[in-house]
Design a protein around this motif. Structure first.
Motif: not given
Length: 119
Positions: A40, A42-44, A46-48, A50-52
């Motif tokens: 979880e 690591r997924a968070r 990766k999402r941060q 991607l957003d950045s």
């Protein structure tokens, strides 16, 4: 997968569960929770990232281009900036805001623009 792993560990130790088997099952359960937490996190992250990255690309395109929009693989506009809305709204003779383009088909937008410019 982790629930199945825990169940299989308990099944393998069913003969000696009340001896030392419960300790192994407890350790297995704790390690399964640790693995879930790591996945979880690591997924968070990766999402941060991607957003950045999306924010950086968007700022770069807004600075360099007259207008930019992000289009999905199906051809639907996902994000657009205010400049694109101004350009398209000015060409079509209608007032559009930034969110008005979101969800529209990019190809239909180009066809509408071409029809207006040929008139």
């Amino acid at each position: 997968y982790l629930a199945l792993h825990f169940a299989m560990t308990c099944a393998q130790l069913r003969d000696d569960f009340w001896g030392s088997g419960w300790k192994v099952c407890l350790v297995s359960l704790i390690l399964d929770f640790v693995l879930v937490s790591l996945v979880e996190d690591r997924a968070r992250l990766k999402r941060q990232l991607l957003d950045s990255t999306l924010g950086t690309v968007r700022r770069l395109l807004t600075t360099v281009c007259d207008g930019c929009c992000f289009v999905s693989s199906s051809g639907e506009i996902i994000l657009s900036d205010l400049r694109v809305a101004d350009l398209v709204g000015g060409i079509a003779g209608i007032g559009l805001d930034q969110q008005a383009l979101d969800g529209l088909s990019f190809s239909s937008l180009l066809a509408q623009e071409a029809a207006v410019t040929t008139e």
